[in-house]
Design a protein around this motif. Structure first.
Motif, mmCIF file in Angstrom:
data_model
loop_
_atom_site.group_PDB
_atom_site.id
_atom_site.type_symbol
_atom_site.label_atom_id
_atom_site.label_comp_id
_atom_site.label_asym_id
_atom_site.label_seq_id
_atom_site.Cartn_x
_atom_site.Cartn_y
_atom_site.Cartn_z
ATOM 1 N N UNK A 17 0.803 -1.220 0.000
ATOM 2 C CA UNK A 17 0.000 0.000 0.000
ATOM 3 C C UNK A 17 0.834 1.267 0.000
ATOM 4 N N UNK A 18 2.069 1.238 0.535
ATOM 5 C CA UNK A 18 2.916 2.426 0.593
ATOM 6 C C UNK A 18 4.356 2.003 0.335
ATOM 7 N N UNK A 19 5.029 2.722 -0.564
ATOM 8 C CA UNK A 19 6.408 2.363 -0.887
ATOM 9 C C UNK A 19 7.203 3.605 -1.243
ATOM 10 N N UNK A 20 8.544 3.492 -1.154
ATOM 11 C CA UNK A 20 9.431 4.579 -1.549
ATOM 12 C C UNK A 20 10.711 3.995 -2.120
ATOM 13 N N UNK A 21 11.287 4.718 -3.099
ATOM 14 C CA UNK A 21 12.557 4.292 -3.691
ATOM 15 C C UNK A 21 13.670 5.300 -3.428
ATOM 16 N N UNK A 22 13.389 6.313 -2.636
ATOM 17 C CA UNK A 22 14.388 7.342 -2.351
ATOM 18 C C UNK A 22 15.559 6.744 -1.579
ATOM 19 N N UNK A 23 16.779 7.005 -2.058
ATOM 20 C CA UNK A 23 17.973 6.513 -1.367
ATOM 21 C C UNK A 23 18.890 7.649 -0.923
ATOM 22 N N UNK A 24 18.842 8.802 -1.609
ATOM 23 C CA UNK A 24 19.647 9.956 -1.219
ATOM 24 C C UNK A 24 18.712 11.088 -0.820
ATOM 25 N N UNK A 25 18.922 11.651 0.347
ATOM 26 C CA UNK A 25 18.052 12.695 0.864
ATOM 27 C C UNK A 25 18.871 13.950 1.140
ATOM 28 N N UNK A 26 18.418 15.080 0.599
ATOM 29 C CA UNK A 26 19.064 16.368 0.852
ATOM 30 C C UNK A 26 18.465 16.962 2.123
ATOM 31 N N UNK A 27 19.323 17.244 3.103
ATOM 32 C CA UNK A 27 18.875 17.705 4.403
ATOM 33 C C UNK A 27 19.129 19.203 4.572
ATOM 34 N N UNK B 264 15.598 18.846 8.273
ATOM 35 C CA UNK B 264 14.427 18.327 7.556
ATOM 36 C C UNK B 264 14.846 17.720 6.219
ATOM 37 N N UNK B 265 14.212 16.603 5.886
ATOM 38 C CA UNK B 265 14.424 15.944 4.607
ATOM 39 C C UNK B 265 13.133 15.308 4.133
ATOM 40 N N UNK B 266 13.093 14.850 2.876
ATOM 41 C CA UNK B 266 11.859 14.287 2.310
ATOM 42 C C UNK B 266 12.174 13.053 1.485
ATOM 43 N N UNK B 267 11.247 12.098 1.520
ATOM 44 C CA UNK B 267 11.324 10.918 0.655
ATOM 45 C C UNK B 267 10.060 10.867 -0.192
ATOM 46 N N UNK B 268 10.195 10.311 -1.383
ATOM 47 C CA UNK B 268 9.065 10.188 -2.305
ATOM 48 C C UNK B 268 8.310 8.914 -1.968
ATOM 49 N N UNK B 269 7.011 9.032 -1.743
ATOM 50 C CA UNK B 269 6.202 7.887 -1.337
ATOM 51 C C UNK B 269 5.003 7.730 -2.266
ATOM 52 N N UNK C 207 -2.355 11.063 -0.422
ATOM 53 C CA UNK C 207 -3.673 10.822 -0.998
ATOM 54 C C UNK C 207 -3.751 9.443 -1.644
ATOM 55 N N UNK C 208 -4.967 8.899 -1.692
ATOM 56 C CA UNK C 208 -5.186 7.573 -2.266
ATOM 57 C C UNK C 208 -4.740 7.526 -3.720
ATOM 58 N N UNK C 209 -4.044 6.425 -4.064
ATOM 59 C CA UNK C 209 -3.594 6.176 -5.433
ATOM 60 C C UNK C 209 -2.853 7.375 -6.043
ATOM 61 N N UNK C 210 -1.949 7.907 -5.258
ATOM 62 C CA UNK C 210 -1.141 9.034 -5.729
ATOM 63 C C UNK C 210 0.228 8.950 -5.062
ATOM 64 N N UNK C 211 1.054 9.936 -5.364
ATOM 65 C CA UNK C 211 2.394 9.944 -4.795
ATOM 66 C C UNK C 211 2.779 11.366 -4.434
ATOM 67 N N UNK C 212 3.726 11.519 -3.525
ATOM 68 C CA UNK C 212 4.194 12.834 -3.121
ATOM 69 C C UNK C 212 5.329 12.721 -2.118
ATOM 70 N N UNK D 139 3.156 1.472 7.442
ATOM 71 C CA UNK D 139 2.639 0.782 6.260
ATOM 72 C C UNK D 139 3.651 0.550 5.172
ATOM 73 N N UNK D 140 4.932 0.905 5.390
ATOM 74 C CA UNK D 140 5.962 0.728 4.374
ATOM 75 C C UNK D 140 7.149 -0.020 4.967
ATOM 76 N N UNK D 141 7.911 -0.652 4.095
ATOM 77 C CA UNK D 141 9.116 -1.345 4.541
ATOM 78 C C UNK D 141 10.183 -0.327 4.924
ATOM 79 N N UNK D 142 11.075 -0.660 5.826
ATOM 80 C CA UNK D 142 12.173 0.257 6.184
ATOM 81 C C UNK D 142 13.026 0.573 4.948
ATOM 82 N N UNK D 143 13.500 1.835 4.841
ATOM 83 C CA UNK D 143 14.258 2.247 3.675
ATOM 84 C C UNK D 143 15.596 2.840 4.097
#
Length: 581
Positions: free
Chosen positions: A31-41, A46-51, A78-83, A104-108
């Motif tokens: 239901x929730x996933x992310x592929x972000x591996x590098x985060x600009x802080x 504060x940092x952000x990952x794409x989900x 939001x449902x069926x979207x990404x951000x 709801x997501x695996x550890x990244x």
């Protein structure tokens, strides 16, 4: 046997049950996933990952970094979207390697680094030979989709800043690459404003310039380049003298032409070059009283891409050898990125070039045999046309280099089409049956054309032809040569035009056209009874057009045959053509 059917039913129920058991958890896990591996802080941590949320309802919960659970933050996608989902970790500098957890997501696992908001595109525009350019500036263009390119910024007066320029560009999210850009270099040399697009080898090293934007090198600022793209450029000049034999030629225009850095597969791109499917103009000037010239602000190039063209028909390349056409000097696009027949431009420039326009020409004598038509049709049937051969272009779409009734032509080396009796258009006076044709030219839009109507004469796009026309591809070389062409009596198409509201005797023009790029069109005028006969047709299929010049008051719509197949030397009747009025 009685027990096998119940056993089979039980097995089916077990299989269906297993499907329900396995499908449901799979949906829940994804239901929730992310592929972000590098985060600009940021400095505040504060940092952000794409989900991405695949549920029918919004995905929400908390997000935190392992070891910093006290800084948990809530999120909602939001449902069926990404951000982007923002987290906080004020200890990222001490421990740049971390693991992000979201409900709801695996550890990244992630790598954290300082946020870089802007990168730099910088370089120098340096004169390495020849005259200096003035008013040099560099434009930064952002490349968008569907050719929606945008001029972002301009660095003016570059030469006053020791040739240096620099642009600040915004980096992507999480220090990802910037948008795609191209550099346009502009300057004035010899009183002429010139420009070209920067080209590099993919690592920032300068390899030349291109006249069209599409061939300019795409530039992106990346983390791997330490957020700085270096794009140096160099320019120089070509100096020479134009002579005719031993005499200097003064006041003649000299053009430096460059082939594209590579040949595009797009026919539209090739068609848009200054010399269609061949080359672009990089600069022009005129020779002085001694026949000397200099064309500056030319991007240097290790590849052979340049040619010099004095006013006239010759093109000069390597070793100042003369060629007859643009396509000859680029060897008909035979070499992909560098043409042996052309000139390269080293950093020091080219000097001492001597282009002798009195040499390198071939006198070609054309001998016409076979059927020559009637004396009255000599201006069409005995008309000689010489076209420049161009790879990929249809014969009748190729550029005309010589045309007329003469039988001797002087040409530079290269491939040419020699044609007899193949004029693609003829505007001439013909004898009309009517003394006054002014009615064709009434009104504000065509009244000024009344000169086309004279006593019993009319000026129209019509000349009678009797031969089918002939052509031959010839390679011209040496001091002189002979070309033989044999013509034939053409086929003909006859018929009659009638109409309910237009008198059949009205003079109408019938035009037969072919679109295969090899056959020319022919025309005929109807007589007092509406009859016509189009002659001088080569074998093939033609489209019939009535009154092709669209003069006012006469409809072009008709019923009857729209196409006709013609055989050389034979007549074909198309019957009656009726205007639908």
């Amino acid at each position: 046997m009685p027990f096998r059917l119940p056993s089979l039913a039980a097995a089916c129920l077990a299989l269906v049950g297993s499907l329900f058991v396995t499908v449901a958890p799979a949906e829940a896990a994804g239901t929730l996933s992310t592929k972000t591996s590098l985060v600009a802080m940021t400095n505040a941590g504060y940092g952000s990952v794409w989900a991405r949320c695949t549920k029918k309802k919004a995905c929400k919960g908390t997000i935190w970094v392992e070891g910093a659970s006290a800084q948990k933050r809530s999120f909602k996608v939001k449902a069926r979207s990404a951000g982007y989902v923002t987290f906080r970790n004020t200890n990222w500098r001490a421990k740049p390697k971390a693991v992000v957890r979201m409900s709801g997501a695996s550890p990244r696992p992630i790598t954290q680094q300082a946020k870089v908001t802007y990168g730099t595109i910088a370089g120098t525009v340096a004169r390495t030979g020849g005259a200096a350019a003035t008013g040099v500036k560099v434009e930064l263009w952002r490349i968008g989709s569907r050719n929606r390119n945008v001029l972002v910024s301009t660095a003016s007066d570059v030469e006053r800043n020791a040739g240096r320029f620099a642009f600040r560009v915004r980096m992507g999210a999480n220090n990802s690459p910037s948008a795609t850009y191209k550099l346009h270099v502009i300057g004035t040399s010899g009183g002429e404003r010139r420009s070209w697009w920067w080209r590099g080898n993919g690592k920032g090293a300068f390899v030349g310039g291109a006249r069209d934007m599409g061939a300019g090198t795409k530039i992106k600022v990346t983390r791997g380049l330490n957020y700085r793209y270096v794009a140096n450029a160099r320019y120089s000049s070509i100096r020479g003298q134009v002579v005719n034999g031993s005499k200097a030629v003064s006041g003649t225009e000299v053009t430096v032409v460059g082939r594209p850095p590579y040949w595009s597969r797009s026919s539209r791109v090739l068609r848009d070059l200054d010399f269609m499917s061949c080359g672009n103009v990089y600069g022009r000037t005129r020779t002085n009283s001694s026949g000397r010239y200099e064309v500056g602000f030319l991007p240097t190039s290790a590849n052979r891409i340049y040619a010099v063209k004095p006013a006239g028909s010759l093109w000069f390349g390597s070793n100042d050898r003369a060629w007859g056409t643009c396509h000859a000097v680029v060897n008909n696009r035979g070499e992909s990125r560098s043409t042996a027949r052309m000139l390269h431009l080293p950093n020091a420039g080219l000097t001492g070039r001597v282009q002798n326009i009195g040499r390198g020409r071939t006198t070609v004598s054309v001998v016409a045999g076979g059927y020559q038509g009637k004396a009255s049709s000599a201006k069409v049937d005995r008309y000689l046309t010489v076209r420049e051969y161009a790879k990929g272009r249809k014969i009748l779409a190729s550029d005309v280099v010589r045309a007329g009734t003469g039988r001797k032509v002087s040409l530079g080396e290269g491939w040419y089409w020699f044609e007899m009796g193949r004029r693609t258009g003829c505007h001439a006076w013909y004898k009309s049956r009517y003394k006054n044709n002014d009615g064709y030219f009434n009104g504000l839009d065509r009244g000024f054309e009344k000169w086309k109507a004279k006593n019993y004469r009319m000026y129209r796009q019509h000349c009678r032809a009797w031969t089918s026309g002939t052509y031959k591809l010839v390679y011209v070389k040496g001091s002189s040569m002979r070309v033989g062409l044999k013509n034939y009596k053409g086929g003909s198409v006859s018929g009659r035009v009638t109409a309910a509201k237009v008198k059949p005797r009205t003079e109408l023009m019938i035009r037969l056209t072919s679109t295969d790029g090899k056959k020319v069109y022919r025309t005929a005028m109807t007589d007092g009874a509406g009859k016509f006969k189009v002659t001088g047709l080569a074998s093939g299929r033609y489209r019939i057009v009535v009154n092709a010049d669209s003069w006012r008051g006469i409809s072009r719509g008709f019923s009857g045959a729209k196409t006709v197949k013609v055989t050389r030397g034979k007549n074909k009747s198309v019957g009656t053509l009726r205007f639908r009025q």
